[in-house]
Design an enzyme around this catalytic site. Structure first.
Site, short mmCIF file in Angstrom:
data_model
loop_
_atom_site.label_atom_id
_atom_site.label_comp_id
_atom_site.label_asym_id
_atom_site.label_seq_id
_atom_site.Cartn_x
_atom_site.Cartn_y
_atom_site.Cartn_z
N GLY A 231 0.82 -1.19 0.00
CA GLY A 231 0.00 0.00 0.00
C GLY A 231 0.86 1.25 0.00
O GLY A 231 2.06 1.21 0.32
N CYS A 232 0.25 2.36 -0.36
CA CYS A 232 0.99 3.62 -0.47
C CYS A 232 1.48 4.09 0.89
O CYS A 232 2.67 4.36 1.09
CB CYS A 232 0.14 4.68 -1.16
#
Lengths: 350, 350, 350, 350
Positions: C153-154
């Site tokens: 995920g970012c």
């Protein structure tokens, strides 16, 4: 002490409805007593708009739009899409309520022209003759006696105010007018569309709707009256990555010689007793931030001797002067108040 | 395998210098070996631009601008203000170095016109005849053999590419052209001025420099050549609250009847073998984000039968196609490389 | 000369799909040969994304997602929501295709934890053990041999890279970590929601999703492994009015005395041979613009002797390093290419 | 009818001066009769700020700052940098004028602490004891009787109001407070610096000034009083690409168990009779746009049982509640007016 004027608002969920709520908070002679929305009925206004927390207006409960419910209002604002406004406007007027319609339904004098540009049938064309185009700098007296105000569109407001002195005085050719208009994103409304997302609008700029934006016939109708001759304009629109503001750059050709002093005098004379239009000093150009949140229309004038053109720069806040603020100016007038009562005179800077 | 071309950059602290540094990172046939700046000499490039940390280019030490030092370069980019460029350009050419000048100093063919608009004396007018106007879609052959490229201005690039097909084909009247141009804030440069602060530019929009922007004579010179007749344009500029991007909305009047198909064909034919200009499909309009960071010029066409106008929408990235990217296109060409070598083809979206 | 690697992309209409398309344009060893979308199948990619006009990739026709159709790809990227990814990932692997899954479906090692935080059943938990968490700075060797990459995920990417050296070296207390993360609006996706409109996001700032953002268990899983002990973090997210970029401000308490030199050395040593993480010189702090459009993670370090805290600032581009760029790093690795092949090293400035 | 209070403003060219001018336009009991500026003396206010065209305030002529000239004012606002304020403040008080000082000069009770953090000598420390810290929610009675108000800093206003109920009630540990604050760009002032240019701030986000921002001792002084014990905080600041607004995310650890209801009750009780602080309903979080242009401080509360933390979100408009609006609240109070007289209650949305 005079009685408080009771106002209703049909359509509170869009940006014009939101703007009207903002403006009413500081109005001491008028009070918003009814607000309606099909989708949000039952909520308190502060549930919808947290910025109204702990303010009396925030406690107002949103209801379903219903003419009977609104009949105890002195004046009702219609902040709904065109076609939706026409029937409820008629019902309210019949019930003795004054109406300021922010939609396009009563702006076009001619039924056929309306139907051609908006592609819907006009079912209440009987009211077109009575409706007054709510641009106070042009129609002050008629507005003061009106029951039904057709509140002008945002682009037309900036275009017509920009062109009025030049056309009235016959300064410019009427067959060579180009309006290059730019608007902030709130003009596109509050609908959930991919094209209006932050990531699609920010850091970008584009034209849209060329060459047949629906505000064209409204502009042509009014500037033709001013000029006393039928005018066809090239009117073109662009989307700015800002919340609010319209700047229209209007290109005209001078009939006589290029004389900025004379042009400037024509403009300052025309708006001498109309303080909500500000003709800027020679050499100054308007910026949308200088009118943000206000009902001012700022006009800058450029004369180009190389091309013998008069270039008119006209800036307004599309939500305020271009919609809800002008609606409140009109409501003030039809209710016998001063035109600028309750309206902010100072933009938020920066 | 061919040798790497050695490039120099005079003036690395402005946005065009910064942009050239960005572009050179991915160029496999050309390398930036010298960068200069009066104010920042002695620093490593990564000290000035942290985005170059851990990249080889970041280790390059900035030096004072000096023609002798730059003489071992194959090509030198001048990213300095007008007047500053003319002498060093001449010195470098005498030293056998090819020059791409991003300033205005060699764009105007006529000395007197340059001096009238820029209000400085041109001390190297002897080179005006040799300098080639670096718009590859118009002057490809001459560019390939040139020693001195006058890299076009940002606004002229978008305006000229937008008008070229229509004027070459004689589609439009030449005495009634209006260019309404809008540029992102990087076009105003990196100088520390109150007017360029975030809080003065964000959330606002204005016109500026009307009606005598210095790019006017450059546009008129080139479009007059294309039309074969002297053209005077109304050219007007606005400041957008975005970093990069120019959109020019160009208003012309058609000589013949309004026929979008025919106009569109004229444009696609004109740019058929020039893939860096993209004539959009009918009905599509350009957006500055679609060319962001690239050398594309996107052109959209609108024909308005009501006014018999052709409206041309032309979008570029002012820093890339409008300055450093086009400079690199020109440098590629004069060094015998493909025009698009090392240049990004994909905008960053969003 | 080696053969071009054939890549597929499931889900091209969101911002991560769009970003992958952008990155693939310049990749010389890998080519996007199939792109899918349920809603846009049948269109050419350039119809959907005009920025691909006149580029070969723009001619690619979008198809319905179908594992059989994708079986001739060497590697497939899944840019679809969680839950949607798990089945097609399994089908593709069975068909011998390598998969880089940008969704959350294979990031959480523990089925129950995944199901508790994502509130859906995990139907392909059999693959959880095989899936490799695609953070190359931590799992380079395993990634190179993997069939299924769980692309991070970012927020976790920025948080884990920021904390890894300190936790590995045991510099900070593990029971007092606060991550205050801020992300650009593209992180909210391309769905048409009122809350994501330009006029709702621009000129504003807010926290959201507190205190149970779904990236929490992913961060805790990875930093617990690094620290060798179970860590519970306070992880909190905010929405920035920018298109791209994440800055995480990470608050930790030092076990020993406050010594910036020592901390800085720990970090530069940890990332010495990992050039895509840039530990900034002491005194410099990261800015999201310095990593825009790139796969760099920039880390700045602050030691505060007054509170004995180490504050770690970690910046990435959420769409590039935080999603599609890292996916391409992983695809490069599993296909035997250099980690940074085809990836931009230069941010667009400004 | 009561007499109009005469106000002066020293320093009209910065953003706080500009904001005060905006606010005074609508104040019916107080009038700005003198404005000063060293650099702009001689101009009319509308020459400097075109948004004041055609408003009476625009006709006011800017003068050189001079205590004697200002002696006929009832109250004077000092919107000048620290160190510049202290002497003129003393002169004005001696002349019988009430002073609201927007600089930091009288905020820190202890001379040595002031001098250590601001690195200048305090030459009027004799007034430190008399000066009242102008946070009305904490010091209402003292403010009403004061001659000299030390108007709070923007960050401290949001931090102290956010922490006050929790610390007063002893809900949270005092040795583990982290304030992660984010401010709009107007907080950086109107100085012409490259770092404040649109192209450097837009589309980006960064931390700055870590870990020794000068607002730290001001926050610590006030929250220590509230808690009855010396507190050292970790206070850290970030720059948002917006014009106005501060959001502070404040991390604390609960002493007792995590009970949002109890915490929320403590907050609503604390601010029950203080309508300019709005404790949001449980589940709602503040956004800077909801307070834009107003003096509201909006507070959201999050309790995280996983970490036993109370996270307090506190939003203000840095120029209005964080500077000029609060200054006007204080001026109202020392002049015997209602605290909110003349102040806008409605943010501009969008």
């Amino acid at each position: 002490m005079s009685q408080i004027i009771k106002a209703g608002l049909v359509g509170v969920t869009g940006y014009t409805g939101m703007e009207l709520a903002r403006l009413m908070i500081h109005h001491s002679s008028m009070e918003l007593v009814r607000v309606t929305s099909r989708s949000e009925a039952g909520k308190k206004l502060a549930d919808l708009y947290p910025f109204l927390n702990r303010l009396p207006l925030g406690e107002l409960v949103i209801t379903q739009p219903d003419a009977a419910d609104l009949a105890d209002c002195d004046v009702v604002f219609l902040a709904v899409p065109h076609k939706t406004a026409m029937e409820i406007a008629a019902e309210l007027i019949e019930a003795g309520v004054k109406v300021v319609d922010l939609s396009a339904d009563f702006r076009i004098n001619d039924k056929a022209t309306y139907e051609a540009w908006y592609q819907v049938e006009h079912t209440r064309a009987d009211l077109l003759k009575e409706a007054v185009y709510g641009l106070p700098e042009l129609y002050l007296d008629r507005i003061m006696g009106a029951r039904l105000i057709a509140n002008p569109g945002c682009y037309p407001t900036s275009s017509i105010l920009g062109l009025a002195p030049a056309l009235s005085a016959g300064l410019v050719e009427t067959d060579n007018i180009v309006i290059d208009a730019k608007s902030g994103a709130s003009g596109a409304g509050r609908g959930a569309k991919v094209g209006n997302l932050f990531c699609e609008v920010a850091d970008s700029f584009k034209a849209y709707g060329l060459p047949t934006h629906r505000h064209t016939p409204e502009i042509e109708q009014e500037i033709s009256k001013l000029a006393g001759t039928e005018i066809t304009v090239s009117f073109n629109t662009h989307l700015l990555p800002i919340d609010r503001g319209i700047l229209s750059t209007i290109y005209t050709r001078l009939k006589g010689e290029a004389d900025l002093d004379a042009v400037h005098r024509t403009y300052t004379d025309f708006y001498a007793d109309k303080p909500l239009v500000r003709v800027l000093p020679k050499g100054q150009l308007p910026e949308t931030r200088f009118v943000r949140g206000t009902v001012f229309c700022d006009i800058g004038l450029v004369v180009d001797p190389r091309t013998n053109r008069l270039i008119i720069l006209s800036a307004i806040d599309n939500l305020c002067r271009g919609a809800s603020g002008q609606a409140l100016m009109n409501a003030n007038l039809i209710c016998g108040l001063d035109i600028d009562e309750g309206l902010p005179m100072a933009p938020m800077m920066p």
